[in-house]
Structures are given as C-alpha cells and as structure tokens.
Enzyme design. Structure first.
Site, PDB file in Angstrom:
ATOM      1  N   CYS A  42       0.862  -1.193   0.000  1.00 52.98           N
ATOM      2  CA  CYS A  42       0.000   0.000   0.000  1.00 52.98           C
ATOM      3  C   CYS A  42       0.896   1.239   0.000  1.00 52.98           C
ATOM      4  CB  CYS A  42      -0.889   0.027   1.238  1.00 52.98           C
ATOM      5  SG  CYS A  42      -1.898  -1.428   1.492  1.00 52.98           S
ATOM      6  N   HIS A  89       0.869   4.678  -2.233  1.00 54.36           N
ATOM      7  CA  HIS A  89       0.183   5.814  -1.614  1.00 54.36           C
ATOM      8  C   HIS A  89       1.050   6.609  -0.632  1.00 54.36           C
ATOM      9  CE1 HIS A  89      -3.481   4.856  -3.679  1.00 54.36           C
ATOM     10  NE2 HIS A  89      -3.327   3.590  -3.337  1.00 54.36           N
ATOM     11  N   ARG A 107     -12.479  -1.466  -1.534  1.00 54.43           N
ATOM     12  CA  ARG A 107     -11.298  -0.825  -2.124  1.00 54.43           C
ATOM     13  C   ARG A 107     -10.024  -1.589  -1.757  1.00 54.43           C
ATOM     14  NH1 ARG A 107      -9.245   0.243  -5.711  1.00 54.43           N
ATOM     15  NH2 ARG A 107      -8.080   2.079  -6.356  1.00 54.43           N
ATOM     16  N   CYS A 149      -7.552  -3.101  -4.499  1.00 56.63           N
ATOM     17  CA  CYS A 149      -6.124  -2.754  -4.554  1.00 56.63           C
ATOM     18  C   CYS A 149      -5.275  -4.021  -4.534  1.00 56.63           C
ATOM     19  CB  CYS A 149      -5.733  -1.870  -3.380  1.00 56.63           C
ATOM     20  SG  CYS A 149      -5.998  -0.124  -3.697  1.00 56.63           S
TER      21      CYS A 149
END
Lengths: 276, 101
Positions: free
Chosen positions: A190, A194, A233, A237
């Site tokens: 992640c 991000h 989500r 992802c």
C-alpha cells in the site's frame, strides 16, 4: 517474590510505554511525510483524497460535487435507518446515539479481542434482530453507511489503541505490517503507491495520498458506477497488485482499517464522497 | 565389426528406463505439488491472485489428456506459489521504511 512482582510490573509498564510512544510516533511520522511532501496542502484538505494534490482533477470533482452522485443514497439510507426490523426494533436500538456513528469506529473490543468496524456492527445488529446480513462490498450496506457517514461529517478521527491491551497492540501491528507489506505478483505494498510514489502517475491516474484514505467512506467511484465500502477498495487494490485478496471484514482488513484510520487521527470524517 | 546382440540389449533397456516417464503421472504429480505449494503460500497470506486459476487450468488440461500443457501450467503455478510464500516471509516484519522516517 515482591522483587519479582515489581520487576514484572516494571517490565509491563515499559512495554506499554514503548507501545504508546510507538503509536504517537507512527502517527507523527506518517502525517509528517505528507506535510513535507506537499507543504502547500492544508492538513484538513487530505480528506479529499487525490483532489487535495491534483488541481485539474479537483476542478472536475468540484463540478461533480455540485450534484453529488451519492446524494440520492443518503435519502435512501435514512429510510433504511428509520424502517423497523421484522421484530419491531430499529437500528437505534443497537446505536442509541443515532446515525452519527463514524467517530466510534473502528474500535477495539476488549472482550472479543477484535477490531469492530461500523459495517460489522451494522450486520451484527441485523443478525441479532433476525435480519439477514448485508453484503460487505456494496448495495444496501453502502447506502445505509452513506446516511450514517453523512450524519457523522465533521467528527474528528480519533482511533485509540488501548494502553493495557497487548492484543489490541498486536492487531494494530498486524494492520501496520499489512500496509507496509509488498504483496502479489507486482510486489507492491500500500505504501509503495500511496506514500512512496504519491502524486506520481500510474498510467493516467495520480496516486492519492494515504493520509485521508480512511475519512471519506463509503465512496461513489465513477469506475464502479455505484457506492462501495472501504474494504471493497482494499480488495480491489490487492487484486490490482495481483495478490489474492482477503475476505471483506476479515481480521486482516479490519486490522488494516484500524491502523490506517489511526494514521488519519486528527482529520475529520467527510463521507460519503465521490471519486473518479 | 559386429556387436553381439546380447551386448546391445542391456544398453537399450537401460536407455528406455531412463528416458521414459509416464506423462500422465508426471503432470499429476506437478499439479499436486502446485496445490500443496499454493496452500503453503496461502497459509502465510502470500498467495498471488492468479495461482488458483492457473492450477484450475492445469487440472482441466490434465482431464483432457493434454499432459504437456498441464505440466507447464502446474510448474508455473508452483513457481508463483513459491515466490508468494517467500515474499510473505520476507515481509513478516514490514514496518515504516526509511523514506517514512
């Protein structure tokens, strides 16, 4: 004996202190990274996701927000909230404070030794009252939470990891570990998208900052053409990096939500929202 | 020079034994190994998205008698599962990286 006991208590206290210091330090590091990377973005803007850092996308989004695509669902959700179950009870019997519940979730349930999310609490309320649970991905649950999130707008995110509960800390650590773990055939975490590469282009999309990620759910994504939940989500992802996703509302994703929301402490909930 | 047949025969038998493997059982074994490795990867949360689908394709090829295809797919799935397992183990202590400190 007394000496041993004192030593034991001392050790336990120092472990707790380390844990507390770590949580505070984690939040500071996490948020500081984005504040340094985008010094022109005010802290409270991060709840708007990528539109906090993408001026062109922001213009389109602001135009869309004049007639937000999630608006009709708020009314539908209100109706659902007010409709009694077959046994005559209502959601208010489970949530006496009313629909503005976001500030209470996710939280650590000491008795059950697990993270409770708002979506899980809703389904537990339903099953306790003889109703079928909702799908965790979209549909009625996302609609009901749109109403609840709307009623919660402006509440400050303040996730707590209890001082004296090693299991709570473990859940937090597991969430953190998952967020920073490279997964799938593409070997991305992640954090890679991000945090490390935030603001860069992934094909035609600008990667959104993780700060603010937990604030705006449920989201009406144009890609989906409907409302969806945070765990949907997460699932998406994971699939995008070609990892086998976990079940929605699994311990893995609940712990991930726990960590991620804690990293957003101090921001305001502003769901439901719309995204590209 | 003539070589007596009795001398050639053992060589022929040995060569056949070494070179021949039943393609059915070889593919079967590969599929089973892929499934076992997939389960191992999944047990640490390291399974990749497509591994299960590749195994299903391998099993379908096996049923159709396309042993070469089944073998190739099973080996691909097994390799994915091995890498997924290693990846999960390597990331068991994942934490704030240097750029976030």
């Amino acid at each position: 004996m007394l000496k041993k006991l004192t030593l034991g208590i001392g050790l336990a206290l120092s472990v707790t202190n380390i844990a507390l210091a770590d949580l505070k330090e984690d939040i500071r590091r996490f948020q500081h990274y984005f504040f340094t990377k985008f010094p022109q973005v005010p802290k409270m803007e991060y709840v708007n996701g990528v539109y906090a850092i993408d001026p062109v996308g922001r213009e389109n989004w602001q135009a869309m927000e004049e007639f937000p695509p999630y608006d009709p669902f708020i009314d539908q959700g209100k109706q659902m909230w007010e409709t009694p179950f077959a046994n005559g009870k209502k959601y208010t019997d489970c949530f006496p404070e009313g629909p503005a519940q976001r500030k209470n979730y996710p939280h650590w349930d000491k008795k059950r030794a697990m993270v409770i999310t708002m979506e899980l609490a809703i389904n537990e309320c339903r099953t306790a009252n003889g109703e079928k649970p909702f799908n965790y991905e979209k549909g009625p649950l996302a609609i009901l939470t749109a109403y609840m999130a709307n009623a919660s707008r402006g509440q400050i995110i303040d996730v707590k990891v209890p001082k004296n509960d090693a299991k709570a800390l473990e859940a937090y650590q597991q969430g953190k570990q998952l967020w920073f773990s490279r997964r799938g055939q593409l070997n991305f975490s992640c954090a890679n998208c991000h945090a490390q590469n935030v603001g860069r282009l992934l094909r035609s999309d600008i990667l959104s900052p993780a700060l603010g990620h937990a604030a705006s759910w449920p989201v009406y994504r144009s890609t989906w053409g409907e409302l969806g939940t945070l765990h949907r989500r997460f699932h998406g992802c994971n699939e995008q990096v070609r990892a086998k996703p976990f079940e929605l509302q699994s311990a893995e994703y609940r712990n991930l939500e726990y960590f991620l929301t804690a990293m957003n402490n101090g921001l305001k909930f502003n769901g439901p929202s719309s995204r590209k | 020079m003539k070589v007596p047949f009795v001398l050639i025969l053992p060589g022929l038998i040995l060569a056949t034994e070494i070179g021949y493997a039943d393609p059915n059982s070889e593919a079967n074994l590969a599929v089973n190994q892929a499934v076992a490795m997939q389960q191992k990867a999944d047990s640490v949360g390291g399974e990749w998205r497509d591994t299960g689908a590749i195994i299903q394709q391998a099993q379908a090829a096996l049923q159709k008698g396309d042993f070469n295809q089944a073998l190739a797919l099973a080996q691909q799935a097994k390799r994915q599962a091995e890498l997924g397992y290693q990846q999960a183990i390597q990331n068991q202590k994942a934490d704030f990286p240097a750029y976030l400190r």
